[in-house]
Design a protein around this motif. Structure first.
Motif, PDB file in Angstrom:
ATOM      1  N   GLU A 187       0.750  -1.224  -0.103  1.00 56.58           N
ATOM      2  CA  GLU A 187      -0.085   0.119  -0.053  1.00 56.58           C
ATOM      3  C   GLU A 187       0.799   1.465   0.024  1.00 56.58           C
ATOM      4  OE1 GLU A 187      -3.312   2.306   3.007  1.00 56.58           O
ATOM      5  OE2 GLU A 187      -2.590   0.172   3.469  1.00 56.58           O
ATOM      6  N   TRP A 188       1.966   1.257   0.814  1.00 60.11           N
ATOM      7  CA  TRP A 188       2.794   2.354   0.824  1.00 60.11           C
ATOM      8  C   TRP A 188       3.402   2.593  -0.518  1.00 60.11           C
ATOM      9  CZ3 TRP A 188       2.841   6.315   3.849  1.00 60.11           C
ATOM     10  CH2 TRP A 188       2.497   6.188   5.153  1.00 60.11           C
ATOM     11  N   LEU A 189       3.962   1.534  -1.207  1.00 56.06           N
ATOM     12  CA  LEU A 189       4.464   1.661  -2.486  1.00 56.06           C
ATOM     13  C   LEU A 189       3.542   2.373  -3.431  1.00 56.06           C
ATOM     14  CD1 LEU A 189       6.702  -1.577  -2.862  1.00 56.06           C
ATOM     15  CD2 LEU A 189       7.550   0.795  -2.447  1.00 56.06           C
ATOM     16  N   LEU A 190       2.362   1.808  -3.433  1.00 55.85           N
ATOM     17  CA  LEU A 190       1.213   2.550  -4.377  1.00 55.85           C
ATOM     18  C   LEU A 190       1.022   3.790  -4.088  1.00 55.85           C
ATOM     19  CD1 LEU A 190      -1.156  -0.575  -4.362  1.00 55.85           C
ATOM     20  CD2 LEU A 190       0.042   0.217  -6.491  1.00 55.85           C
ATOM     21  N   ARG A 191       0.833   4.245  -2.846  1.00 53.36           N
ATOM     22  CA  ARG A 191       0.848   5.704  -2.469  1.00 53.36           C
ATOM     23  C   ARG A 191       1.887   6.639  -2.954  1.00 53.36           C
ATOM     24  NH1 ARG A 191      -1.111   5.501   3.807  1.00 53.36           N
ATOM     25  NH2 ARG A 191      -1.169   7.673   3.475  1.00 53.36           N
ATOM     26  N   ARG A 192       3.231   6.127  -2.963  1.00 55.75           N
ATOM     27  CA  ARG A 192       4.172   6.980  -3.380  1.00 55.75           C
ATOM     28  C   ARG A 192       4.149   7.175  -4.922  1.00 55.75           C
ATOM     29  NH1 ARG A 192       9.523   4.586  -0.481  1.00 55.75           N
ATOM     30  NH2 ARG A 192      10.619   6.283  -1.781  1.00 55.75           N
ATOM     31  N   LYS A 193       3.333   6.452  -5.596  1.00 55.22           N
ATOM     32  CA  LYS A 193       3.191   6.570  -6.907  1.00 55.22           C
ATOM     33  C   LYS A 193       4.648   6.651  -7.825  1.00 55.22           C
ATOM     34  CE  LYS A 193      -1.053   9.395  -6.417  1.00 55.22           C
ATOM     35  NZ  LYS A 193      -1.780   8.294  -6.685  1.00 55.22           N
ATOM     36  N   ILE A 194       5.335   5.698  -7.267  1.00 57.11           N
ATOM     37  CA  ILE A 194       6.736   5.455  -8.155  1.00 57.11           C
ATOM     38  C   ILE A 194       6.210   4.312  -9.011  1.00 57.11           C
ATOM     39  CG2 ILE A 194       8.022   6.438  -6.007  1.00 57.11           C
ATOM     40  CD1 ILE A 194       8.538   3.455  -5.229  1.00 57.11           C
ATOM     41  N   PRO A 195       7.384   3.995 -10.113  1.00 60.92           N
ATOM     42  CA  PRO A 195       7.047   2.966 -11.238  1.00 60.92           C
ATOM     43  C   PRO A 195       7.205   1.599 -10.205  1.00 60.92           C
ATOM     44  CG  PRO A 195       8.420   4.911 -11.893  1.00 60.92           C
ATOM     45  CD  PRO A 195       8.342   5.049 -10.474  1.00 60.92           C
ATOM     46  N   LEU A 196       6.096   0.817 -10.504  1.00 66.08           N
ATOM     47  CA  LEU A 196       6.218  -0.483  -9.911  1.00 66.08           C
ATOM     48  C   LEU A 196       5.846  -1.657 -10.893  1.00 66.08           C
ATOM     49  CD1 LEU A 196       3.644   0.122  -6.851  1.00 66.08           C
ATOM     50  CD2 LEU A 196       6.282   0.353  -6.706  1.00 66.08           C
ATOM     51  N   VAL A 197       6.501  -2.682 -10.593  1.00 62.50           N
ATOM     52  CA  VAL A 197       6.315  -3.953 -11.559  1.00 62.50           C
ATOM     53  C   VAL A 197       5.694  -4.877 -10.485  1.00 62.50           C
ATOM     54  CG1 VAL A 197       7.017  -5.874 -12.878  1.00 62.50           C
ATOM     55  CG2 VAL A 197       7.580  -3.477 -13.349  1.00 62.50           C
ATOM     56  N   PHE A 198       4.561  -5.755 -10.446  1.00 66.62           N
ATOM     57  CA  PHE A 198       4.276  -6.973  -9.554  1.00 66.62           C
ATOM     58  C   PHE A 198       4.768  -8.025 -10.421  1.00 66.62           C
ATOM     59  CE2 PHE A 198       0.111  -4.526  -7.368  1.00 66.62           C
ATOM     60  CZ  PHE A 198       0.788  -3.909  -6.736  1.00 66.62           C
ATOM     61  N   ILE A 199       5.330  -9.019  -9.496  1.00 68.07           N
ATOM     62  CA  ILE A 199       5.670 -10.426  -9.819  1.00 68.07           C
ATOM     63  C   ILE A 199       4.949 -11.369  -8.889  1.00 68.07           C
ATOM     64  CG2 ILE A 199       7.758 -12.033 -10.483  1.00 68.07           C
ATOM     65  CD1 ILE A 199       8.547  -8.293  -9.768  1.00 68.07           C
ATOM     66  N   ASP A 200       4.297 -12.484  -9.390  1.00 65.37           N
ATOM     67  CA  ASP A 200       3.749 -13.320  -8.859  1.00 65.37           C
ATOM     68  C   ASP A 200       2.529 -12.656  -7.817  1.00 65.37           C
ATOM     69  OD1 ASP A 200       4.953 -15.224  -9.914  1.00 65.37           O
ATOM     70  OD2 ASP A 200       6.280 -15.600  -8.256  1.00 65.37           O
ATOM     71  N   GLN A 201       1.972 -11.437  -8.296  1.00 62.19           N
ATOM     72  CA  GLN A 201       0.802 -10.783  -7.648  1.00 62.19           C
ATOM     73  C   GLN A 201      -0.292 -10.889  -8.352  1.00 62.19           C
ATOM     74  OE1 GLN A 201       3.352 -10.060  -4.512  1.00 62.19           O
ATOM     75  NE2 GLN A 201       1.571  -8.640  -4.692  1.00 62.19           N
ATOM     76  N   ILE A 202      -1.504 -10.383  -7.555  1.00 63.27           N
ATOM     77  CA  ILE A 202      -2.810 -10.141  -8.347  1.00 63.27           C
ATOM     78  C   ILE A 202      -2.505  -8.833  -9.208  1.00 63.27           C
ATOM     79  CG2 ILE A 202      -5.105  -9.737  -8.086  1.00 63.27           C
ATOM     80  CD1 ILE A 202      -5.002 -11.340  -5.307  1.00 63.27           C
ATOM     81  N   PRO A 203      -2.423  -8.881 -10.548  1.00 62.27           N
ATOM     82  CA  PRO A 203      -2.427  -7.441 -11.156  1.00 62.27           C
ATOM     83  C   PRO A 203      -3.392  -6.567 -10.651  1.00 62.27           C
ATOM     84  CG  PRO A 203      -2.721  -9.618 -12.590  1.00 62.27           C
ATOM     85  CD  PRO A 203      -2.991 -10.163 -11.321  1.00 62.27           C
ATOM     86  N   ALA A 204      -2.812  -5.259 -10.898  1.00 60.84           N
ATOM     87  CA  ALA A 204      -3.536  -4.147 -10.503  1.00 60.84           C
ATOM     88  C   ALA A 204      -3.667  -3.233 -11.574  1.00 60.84           C
ATOM     89  CB  ALA A 204      -2.926  -3.469  -9.373  1.00 60.84           C
ATOM     90  N   ASP A 205      -4.670  -2.533 -11.654  1.00 60.76           N
ATOM     91  CA  ASP A 205      -4.740  -1.257 -12.890  1.00 60.76           C
ATOM     92  C   ASP A 205      -3.488  -0.604 -12.941  1.00 60.76           C
ATOM     93  OD1 ASP A 205      -7.343  -2.484 -13.441  1.00 60.76           O
ATOM     94  OD2 ASP A 205      -8.244  -1.066 -12.559  1.00 60.76           O
ATOM     95  N   GLY A 206      -3.189  -0.537 -14.088  1.00 58.90           N
ATOM     96  CA  GLY A 206      -1.879   0.565 -14.307  1.00 58.90           C
ATOM     97  C   GLY A 206      -0.582   0.209 -13.697  1.00 58.90           C
ATOM     98  N   VAL A 207      -0.337  -1.222 -13.395  1.00 59.38           N
ATOM     99  CA  VAL A 207       0.935  -1.674 -12.823  1.00 59.38           C
ATOM    100  C   VAL A 207       1.357  -2.768 -13.827  1.00 59.38           C
ATOM    101  CG1 VAL A 207       1.987  -2.534 -11.106  1.00 59.38           C
ATOM    102  CG2 VAL A 207       0.334  -0.748 -10.571  1.00 59.38           C
ATOM    103  N   PRO A 208       2.394  -2.804 -14.355  1.00 59.50           N
ATOM    104  CA  PRO A 208       3.008  -3.743 -15.124  1.00 59.50           C
ATOM    105  C   PRO A 208       3.134  -4.940 -14.444  1.00 59.50           C
ATOM    106  CG  PRO A 208       4.185  -1.756 -15.715  1.00 59.50           C
ATOM    107  CD  PRO A 208       3.581  -1.597 -14.313  1.00 59.50           C
ATOM    108  N   ALA A 209       2.436  -6.259 -14.798  1.00 59.03           N
ATOM    109  CA  ALA A 209       2.828  -7.474 -14.072  1.00 59.03           C
ATOM    110  C   ALA A 209       3.379  -8.670 -14.816  1.00 59.03           C
ATOM    111  CB  ALA A 209       1.305  -7.710 -13.693  1.00 59.03           C
TER     112      ALA A 209
END
Length: 350
Positions: A135-157
Motif C-alpha cells: 500500500e505504501w509503494l502504491l501511495r508513493r506513486k513511483i514506478p512499480l512492477v508486480f511479480i507473482d501478484q494479483i495484477p492491479a490497474d496501471g501496474v505492469p505484472a
C-alpha cells in the motif's frame, strides 16, 4: 592538499569544471583519450567521483530500485528459486547502472522500508496483496512492477501459468492411477494444519496452484487431503507431510506448492519408512536448481525463473524511463508458460 573538487582536477588538466563533470556523469560527451586523462588525474589526486547524494538531488533520481519481499531477507537467500530470481534481476539491471535495494515488509524501530527508503521504482515479489508495505509503494506513486501478484490497474505484472502447471501436475498423478492424493501448500494468512479448500486465503500464486490441482482432481472424483503451513521451506514441507502420512488413510501421492516443500515431504516419507516413489509419489513446483539432484530426482512443474527476473527488471526500467520523460508507462501483463517435468519421484501406486 585540501579537499579535492572537480575544479581542482579541472585546473590540473587544463579544462573546464563541466568537462570534468562530464567525464564522470556523461562520458559520451568526451573523447576516450580526454576522459582517460581526466580519470587518471582524479585517481592521482584521490578523487573518487561526485557525491552520490548530491548527484541524485541534482538529477531528481536515486539510482536504485527496491525489491519488496514478504519473507525475511535471510530466508530469501536460503531459497534457490529466490536467489536465481535475484540474480536474473541483477543481470538485467547491470547495464542500466541502477542498484538493487532489498526491502522487507517487516518494520523495525519505526522505519517502514517501503515508505522510507529512497528509490526510483520497485519490484513487488510474491507479497500479501493486503500488506501495508505494498500500500505504501502504491501511495508513493513511483514506478512499480508486480511479480507473482494479483495484477492491479496501471501496474505492469509478470506471472507464470501457475494454474495450468498445477493442473498438469495433478493430472499426471490421476493418469498414473492415484486416488488418494494429498496437497502440501503454504501461505501466511488463513488456516494452517489440515484444512479444507474453503479455509485457504492465499495470494495469486497459492490460489492459482490450488485451483489448478482441483481442476484435475475434482472431475476425477478425488477430494484431496490438504496440509498447509505458513512458509514454503523444507521444514514446513516435512511438518505438513507428517500430518498427511499419519492419517488413517494416508495418500499414495502428494502435490507440493514448491520444490523446497517437496524436499521436506521426501524426508518425511523416509523417516516414516516409506520409499519414493514405490510407496509415495511426490510432485514439486518450480524446477529449482536442486530438484534434479534430489534422490530420487523430483517430478516438478518448470517455470523459467531467470526469464521472469529479466522480464520484471526490464519492465521496471521501461517504466522508470517513461516517468522521467513524462510519457505513459507500459502496463501490460506478461504470463510466462509452465511445463511438467516428469522424473523418478512419481510412479503408479502399489
Amino acid at each position: 592538499m585540501g579537499r579535492v573538487t572537480l575544479q581542482t582536477i579541472a585546473d590540473r588538466v587544463g579544462v573546464s569544471r563541466m568537462t570534468v563533470s562530464n567525464a564522470f556523469s556523461r562520458p559520451d560527451q568526451l573523447s576516450p583519450t580526454l576522459r582517460d586523462r581526466i580519470l587518471a588525474v582524479a585517481d592521482e589526486l584521490g578523487y573518487v567521483g561526485p557525491d552520490p547524494a548530491a548527484r541524485a538531488l541534482a538529477r531528481g533520481t536515486v539510482g536504485a530500485v527496491g525489491l519488496l519481499l514478504t519473507d525475511t531477507l535471510s530466508g530469501a537467500f536460503a531459497d534457490e528459486v529466490a536467489t536465481t530470481f535475484l540474480g536474473a534481476i541483477a543481470d538485467e539491471l547491470a547495464p542500466t547502472g541502477l542498484g538493487l535495494t532489498l526491502l522487507s515488509t517487516a518494520t523495525s524501530g519505526g522505519v517502514v522500508p517501503a515508505r522510507d527508503v529512497a528509490m526510483d521504482g520497485a519490484l513487488v515479489y510474491s507479497c500479501d496483496p493486503e500488506s501495508t508495505a505494498v500500500e505504501w509503494l502504491l501511495r508513493r506513486k513511483i514506478p512499480l512492477v508486480f511479480i507473482d501478484q494479483i495484477p492491479a490497474d496501471g501496474v505492469p505484472a509478470v506471472n507464470v501459468a501457475d494454474r495450468e502447471g498445477a493442473r498438469a501436475a495433478a493430472q499426471h498423478l490421476v493418469d498414473l492411477g492415484h486416488r488418494r492424493i494429498g496437497i502440501v501448500t503454504a501461505g501466511v494468512r488463513g488456516a494452517h494444519g489440515l484444512v479444507a479448500p474453503d479455509d485457504i486465503i492465499d495470494g495469486f500464486v497459492g490460489t492459482h496452484r490450488l485451483l489448478g490441482w482441483l481442476d484435475a482432481l475434482t472431475p476425477a472424483g478425488i477430494e484431496p487431503a490438504i496440509a498447509r503451513r505458513p512458509h514454503g521451506d523444507p521444514e514446513s514441507g516435512y511438518q505438513a507431510a507428517r500430518l498427511l502420512l499419519e492419517a488413517p488413510q494416508p495418500p499414495t501421492a502428494i502435490l507440493c506448492f514448491s520444490d523446497a516443500m517437496a524436499q521436506g515431504v521426501v524426508s518425511a516419507a523416509a523417516d516414516a519408512g516409506l520409499s519414493v516413489p514405490e510407496d509415495l509419489s511426490v510432485v514439486g513446483f518450480d524446477d529449482s536448481p536442486g530438484s534434479a539432484r534430489l534422490r530420487p530426482p523430483l517430478t516438478t512443474v518448470r517455470q523459467d525463473i531467470q526469464a521472469k527476473g529479466h522480464a520484471a527488471a526490464a519492465a521496471l526500467t521501461q517504466s522508470i524511463e517513461a516517468a522521467r520523460n513524462d510519457t505513459p508507462a507500459p502496463a501490460g501483463h506478461l504470463c510466462l508458460p509452465t511445463e511438467l517435468i516428469v522424473r523418478a519421484s512419481t510412479a503408479r501406486p502399489r
